[in-house]
Motif scaffolding. Structure first.
Motif, PDB file in Angstrom:
ATOM      1  N   PRO A  71      56.107  45.842 -45.392  1.00 26.52           N
ATOM      2  CA  PRO A  71      55.092  46.081 -44.427  1.00 26.52           C
ATOM      3  C   PRO A  71      54.319  47.293 -44.924  1.00 26.52           C
ATOM      4  CG  PRO A  71      56.805  46.225 -43.049  1.00 26.52           C
ATOM      5  CD  PRO A  71      57.246  45.733 -44.328  1.00 26.52           C
ATOM      6  N   GLU A  72      54.950  48.493 -45.491  1.00 23.45           N
ATOM      7  CA  GLU A  72      54.069  49.641 -45.837  1.00 23.45           C
ATOM      8  C   GLU A  72      53.216  49.120 -46.830  1.00 23.45           C
ATOM      9  OE1 GLU A  72      55.575  53.013 -48.898  1.00 23.45           O
ATOM     10  OE2 GLU A  72      56.635  52.976 -46.937  1.00 23.45           O
ATOM     11  N   PHE A  73      53.297  48.182 -47.431  1.00 22.97           N
ATOM     12  CA  PHE A  73      52.171  47.576 -48.617  1.00 22.97           C
ATOM     13  C   PHE A  73      51.087  46.640 -47.979  1.00 22.97           C
ATOM     14  CE2 PHE A  73      56.055  48.928 -50.855  1.00 22.97           C
ATOM     15  CZ  PHE A  73      55.754  49.903 -51.479  1.00 22.97           C
ATOM     16  N   GLY A  74      51.204  46.140 -46.744  1.00 21.69           N
ATOM     17  CA  GLY A  74      50.580  45.307 -46.086  1.00 21.69           C
ATOM     18  C   GLY A  74      51.016  43.918 -45.954  1.00 21.69           C
ATOM     19  N   ASN A  75      50.523  42.920 -45.500  1.00 17.67           N
ATOM     20  CA  ASN A  75      51.128  41.601 -45.661  1.00 17.67           C
ATOM     21  C   ASN A  75      50.929  40.856 -46.944  1.00 17.67           C
ATOM     22  OD1 ASN A  75      51.865  41.743 -42.759  1.00 17.67           O
ATOM     23  ND2 ASN A  75      49.573  41.459 -42.202  1.00 17.67           N
ATOM     24  N   VAL A  76      51.842  41.205 -47.626  1.00 23.34           N
ATOM     25  CA  VAL A  76      51.770  40.567 -48.903  1.00 23.34           C
ATOM     26  C   VAL A  76      52.952  39.555 -49.337  1.00 23.34           C
ATOM     27  CG1 VAL A  76      51.908  41.105 -51.512  1.00 23.34           C
ATOM     28  CG2 VAL A  76      50.594  42.674 -49.661  1.00 23.34           C
ATOM     29  N   LEU A  77      52.899  38.679 -49.940  1.00 22.93           N
ATOM     30  CA  LEU A  77      53.544  37.622 -50.267  1.00 22.93           C
ATOM     31  C   LEU A  77      53.684  37.406 -51.829  1.00 22.93           C
ATOM     32  CD1 LEU A  77      52.949  34.452 -47.940  1.00 22.93           C
ATOM     33  CD2 LEU A  77      55.292  35.829 -47.917  1.00 22.93           C
ATOM     34  N   ALA A  78      54.810  37.112 -52.356  1.00 26.47           N
ATOM     35  CA  ALA A  78      54.765  36.610 -53.751  1.00 26.47           C
ATOM     36  C   ALA A  78      55.628  35.403 -54.004  1.00 26.47           C
ATOM     37  CB  ALA A  78      55.920  37.834 -54.506  1.00 26.47           C
ATOM     38  N   THR A  79      55.132  34.470 -54.791  1.00 24.41           N
ATOM     39  CA  THR A  79      55.734  32.942 -55.079  1.00 24.41           C
ATOM     40  C   THR A  79      55.972  32.996 -56.429  1.00 24.41           C
ATOM     41  OG1 THR A  79      53.415  32.277 -55.041  1.00 24.41           O
ATOM     42  CG2 THR A  79      54.534  32.161 -53.036  1.00 24.41           C
ATOM     43  N   CYS A  80      56.923  31.917 -56.916  1.00 18.33           N
ATOM     44  CA  CYS A  80      56.979  31.574 -58.095  1.00 18.33           C
ATOM     45  C   CYS A  80      57.276  30.123 -58.518  1.00 18.33           C
ATOM     46  CB  CYS A  80      58.257  32.273 -58.909  1.00 18.33           C
ATOM     47  SG  CYS A  80      59.926  32.056 -58.279  1.00 18.33           S
ATOM     48  N   SER A  81      57.171  29.465 -59.490  1.00 13.58           N
ATOM     49  CA  SER A  81      56.984  28.047 -59.633  1.00 13.58           C
ATOM     50  C   SER A  81      57.544  27.451 -61.040  1.00 13.58           C
ATOM     51  CB  SER A  81      55.402  27.687 -59.195  1.00 13.58           C
ATOM     52  OG  SER A  81      55.332  26.306 -59.598  1.00 13.58           O
ATOM     53  N   PHE A  82      57.580  26.305 -61.006  1.00  8.87           N
ATOM     54  CA  PHE A  82      57.874  25.594 -62.067  1.00  8.87           C
ATOM     55  C   PHE A  82      56.858  25.547 -63.068  1.00  8.87           C
ATOM     56  CE2 PHE A  82      58.217  21.572 -64.477  1.00  8.87           C
ATOM     57  CZ  PHE A  82      59.512  21.749 -64.998  1.00  8.87           C
ATOM     58  N   ASP A  83      55.535  25.763 -62.555  1.00 14.32           N
ATOM     59  CA  ASP A  83      54.389  25.838 -63.456  1.00 14.32           C
ATOM     60  C   ASP A  83      54.364  27.269 -64.329  1.00 14.32           C
ATOM     61  OD1 ASP A  83      53.573  28.009 -61.824  1.00 14.32           O
ATOM     62  OD2 ASP A  83      52.051  26.858 -61.008  1.00 14.32           O
ATOM     63  N   ARG A  84      55.550  28.020 -64.502  1.00 21.06           N
ATOM     64  CA  ARG A  84      55.405  29.012 -65.385  1.00 21.06           C
ATOM     65  C   ARG A  84      54.743  30.450 -64.872  1.00 21.06           C
ATOM     66  NH1 ARG A  84      54.324  26.774 -71.244  1.00 21.06           N
ATOM     67  NH2 ARG A  84      52.341  26.099 -70.009  1.00 21.06           N
ATOM     68  N   THR A  85      54.487  30.532 -63.519  1.00 18.03           N
ATOM     69  CA  THR A  85      53.686  31.440 -63.055  1.00 18.03           C
ATOM     70  C   THR A  85      54.530  32.094 -61.861  1.00 18.03           C
ATOM     71  OG1 THR A  85      52.223  30.260 -61.682  1.00 18.03           O
ATOM     72  CG2 THR A  85      51.445  30.548 -64.055  1.00 18.03           C
ATOM     73  N   ALA A  86      53.959  33.422 -61.750  1.00 20.40           N
ATOM     74  CA  ALA A  86      54.314  33.894 -60.387  1.00 20.40           C
ATOM     75  C   ALA A  86      53.028  34.395 -59.826  1.00 20.40           C
ATOM     76  CB  ALA A  86      55.230  35.069 -60.615  1.00 20.40           C
ATOM     77  N   ILE A  87      52.939  34.598 -58.542  1.00 15.05           N
ATOM     78  CA  ILE A  87      51.652  35.199 -57.829  1.00 15.05           C
ATOM     79  C   ILE A  87      51.871  35.789 -56.695  1.00 15.05           C
ATOM     80  CG2 ILE A  87      49.185  34.184 -56.877  1.00 15.05           C
ATOM     81  CD1 ILE A  87      49.633  31.445 -58.287  1.00 15.05           C
ATOM     82  N   VAL A  88      50.864  36.971 -56.660  1.00 13.80           N
ATOM     83  CA  VAL A  88      50.992  38.032 -55.611  1.00 13.80           C
ATOM     84  C   VAL A  88      49.839  37.599 -54.463  1.00 13.80           C
ATOM     85  CG1 VAL A  88      50.740  40.337 -54.836  1.00 13.80           C
ATOM     86  CG2 VAL A  88      52.058  39.779 -56.748  1.00 13.80           C
ATOM     87  N   TRP A  89      50.100  37.531 -53.446  1.00 18.49           N
ATOM     88  CA  TRP A  89      49.162  37.066 -52.244  1.00 18.49           C
ATOM     89  C   TRP A  89      49.087  38.072 -51.249  1.00 18.49           C
ATOM     90  CZ3 TRP A  89      47.055  31.968 -53.279  1.00 18.49           C
ATOM     91  CH2 TRP A  89      47.782  31.271 -54.245  1.00 18.49           C
ATOM     92  N   GLU A  90      47.835  38.292 -51.018  1.00 21.57           N
ATOM     93  CA  GLU A  90      47.412  39.371 -49.911  1.00 21.57           C
ATOM     94  C   GLU A  90      46.707  38.688 -48.623  1.00 21.57           C
ATOM     95  OE1 GLU A  90      46.208  44.068 -49.407  1.00 21.57           O
ATOM     96  OE2 GLU A  90      45.469  42.735 -50.929  1.00 21.57           O
ATOM     97  N   GLU A  91      47.262  39.110 -47.360  1.00 20.82           N
ATOM     98  CA  GLU A  91      46.428  38.529 -46.249  1.00 20.82           C
ATOM     99  C   GLU A  91      45.175  39.361 -46.132  1.00 20.82           C
ATOM    100  OE1 GLU A  91      47.680  36.966 -41.924  1.00 20.82           O
ATOM    101  OE2 GLU A  91      48.325  38.668 -42.584  1.00 20.82           O
ATOM    102  N   LEU A  92      43.978  38.745 -45.835  1.00 15.18           N
ATOM    103  CA  LEU A  92      42.722  39.588 -45.716  1.00 15.18           C
ATOM    104  C   LEU A  92      42.058  38.831 -43.948  1.00 15.18           C
ATOM    105  CD1 LEU A  92      40.731  39.013 -49.127  1.00 15.18           C
ATOM    106  CD2 LEU A  92      42.629  40.991 -48.110  1.00 15.18           C
ATOM    107  N   VAL A  93      41.941  39.700 -43.509  1.00 17.76           N
ATOM    108  CA  VAL A  93      41.761  39.335 -42.138  1.00 17.76           C
ATOM    109  C   VAL A  93      39.978  39.771 -42.223  1.00 17.76           C
ATOM    110  CG1 VAL A  93      41.848  39.995 -39.523  1.00 17.76           C
ATOM    111  CG2 VAL A  93      43.593  39.999 -41.335  1.00 17.76           C
ATOM    112  N   SER A  94      39.243  38.695 -41.289  1.00 17.87           N
ATOM    113  CA  SER A  94      37.755  38.804 -41.185  1.00 17.87           C
ATOM    114  C   SER A  94      37.462  38.376 -39.620  1.00 17.87           C
ATOM    115  CB  SER A  94      37.236  38.096 -42.052  1.00 17.87           C
ATOM    116  OG  SER A  94      37.655  36.705 -41.924  1.00 17.87           O
ATOM    117  N   VAL A  95      36.267  38.956 -39.348  1.00 16.31           N
ATOM    118  CA  VAL A  95      35.889  38.715 -38.013  1.00 16.31           C
ATOM    119  C   VAL A  95      34.441  38.016 -37.972  1.00 16.31           C
ATOM    120  CG1 VAL A  95      35.189  39.655 -35.665  1.00 16.31           C
ATOM    121  CG2 VAL A  95      36.975  40.629 -36.942  1.00 16.31           C
ATOM    122  N   SER A  96      34.410  36.933 -37.506  1.00 20.99           N
ATOM    123  CA  SER A  96      33.397  36.105 -37.504  1.00 20.99           C
ATOM    124  C   SER A  96      32.128  36.740 -36.557  1.00 20.99           C
ATOM    125  CB  SER A  96      33.171  34.669 -37.024  1.00 20.99           C
ATOM    126  OG  SER A  96      33.802  34.548 -35.787  1.00 20.99           O
ATOM    127  N   ALA A  97      30.876  36.019 -36.447  1.00 23.23           N
ATOM    128  CA  ALA A  97      29.838  36.711 -35.580  1.00 23.23           C
ATOM    129  C   ALA A  97      30.050  36.484 -34.237  1.00 23.23           C
ATOM    130  CB  ALA A  97      28.426  36.140 -36.022  1.00 23.23           C
TER     131      ALA A  97
END
Length: 345
Positions: A71-97
């Protein structure tokens, strides 16, 4: 204390096989991934039920692994797949009007270096910075670094390790008093005189990995492996899933020609699953191990004061407990809060 029988099951609504389950650092959020190409993130509601808060299509093929960063680096996930890739995901929070809070996980970087399925992905211990290791069926372990932790769109490849066997799993050793160690498990069906688990020492200063040892006693294809969290322990424990469950004790023998050498000892080996074991997970103190296999059960393993490991609890895939044949009591020694840290995939 017996394992509580009030275990709750959760309908995940994944449309295919779930391959991995991962808790965040605090244990209050849960991520799942599946062959349906989707990742789901779960949180507990006021009734202690897990509720899906986010779901998205993350890859173009089956997703093998999902893991949280510290959590020192935020809410971050990593995934890997049979499609030959790995991806880093970051949670972004927004507030509506209207003042409503919305959060979503956004793809920050896609790693496309592998020529074959990426079978595992793991973040390094936080003291090493934002490092990510992947392994692939092409027999290559790759370690990446994000030079700016505030900008996860930029990653550099630090090291490529040619293992020469199909790689299935990786694990970082978190012991602070040792040079960082990476264990690599191989699921190559062919024979290997040096075994199917290889240990590498990562030099943060030199930015290189050196093969320091292997575990020749592990000869079956490895599906998963996991170092136990080390909280003051003088030895390291490595759990290995093959057709059995093995727990290997690694005791440092000091440096030899600038690399660390280990005295190896198998302190536990169990055939209770009687079928292939797919996933392993330690509790936060590294004292209890959970394993899941093709028998449809989660089995919990714990050592006594003499260091003897044995099964202390068994859960079926539907959350029900297997009764002891002798006493009729649930076969468990953990309290419900401890057991709730484990999930079956």
């Amino acid at each position: 204390m017996a394992l509580s029988s009030s275990v709750k099951g959760t309908l995940t609504n994944h449309k295919d096989l779930i391959h991995d389950v991962s808790y965040n650092y605090y244990g209050d959020r849960l991520a799942t991934c599946s062959s349906d190409q989707h990742v789901k993130v779960w949180e507990k509601d006021s009734n202690e039920d897990w509720v899906c808060k986010n779901t998205w299509k993350a890859h173009q093929a089956s997703i093998w692994r999902v893991v949280w960063a510290h959590p020192e680096f935020g809410n971050v996930l990593a995934t890997c797949s049979f499609d030959r890739t790995a991806i880093v995901w970051e949670e972004l929070v927004s507030v509506s009007a209207s003042g409503e809070i919305h959060n979503q996980f956004v793809s920050k970087h896609t790693f496309v270096d592998s020529r074959t399925s990426v079978s595992d992905v793991k973040f390094a211990p936080k003291n090493l910075g934002m490092l990510l290791a992947t392994c692939s069926n092409d027999g290559i372990v790759r370690i990446y670094e994000a030079p700016d932790v505030m900008n996860l769109t930029q990653w550099n490849i630090l090291i490529e390790i040619g293992v020469k066997m199909s790689c299935s799993s990786i694990s970082w050793c978190s012991a602070m008093r040792l040079q960082p160690i990476i264990a690599v498990g191989c699921d190559d069906p062919g024979s290997s005189p040096s075994g199917k688990v290889i240990l590498y020492e990562f030099s943060d200063g030199m930015r290189k990995c050196t093969k320091i040892d292997s575990i020749p006693s592990i000869t079956e294809p490895v599906q998963d492996l996991c170092f136990a969290p080390n909280i003051g322990r003088s030895v390291n424990l490595l759990a290995i899933a093959t057709k059995d469950v093995a727990i290997v004790q690694l005791k440092s023998q000091g440096k030899s020609q600038s690399t660390t050498r280990f005295d190896q000892k198998i302190v536990g080996q169990f055939t209770d699953h009687k079928q292939t074991v797919w996933r392993l997970c330690w509790n936060i103190t590294g004292t209890t191990l959970a394993s899941t296999g093709d028998d449809g059960c989660v089995r919990l393993w714990k050592s006594n004061y003499l260091g003897t490991w044995s099964c202390c609890g068994v859960l079926k895939g539907d959350g029900s407990l297997i009764k002891s044949q002798t006493s009729g009591e649930p076969a468990g020694l953990l309290s419900a809060p401890s057991a709730s840290k484990y999930a079956t995939s």
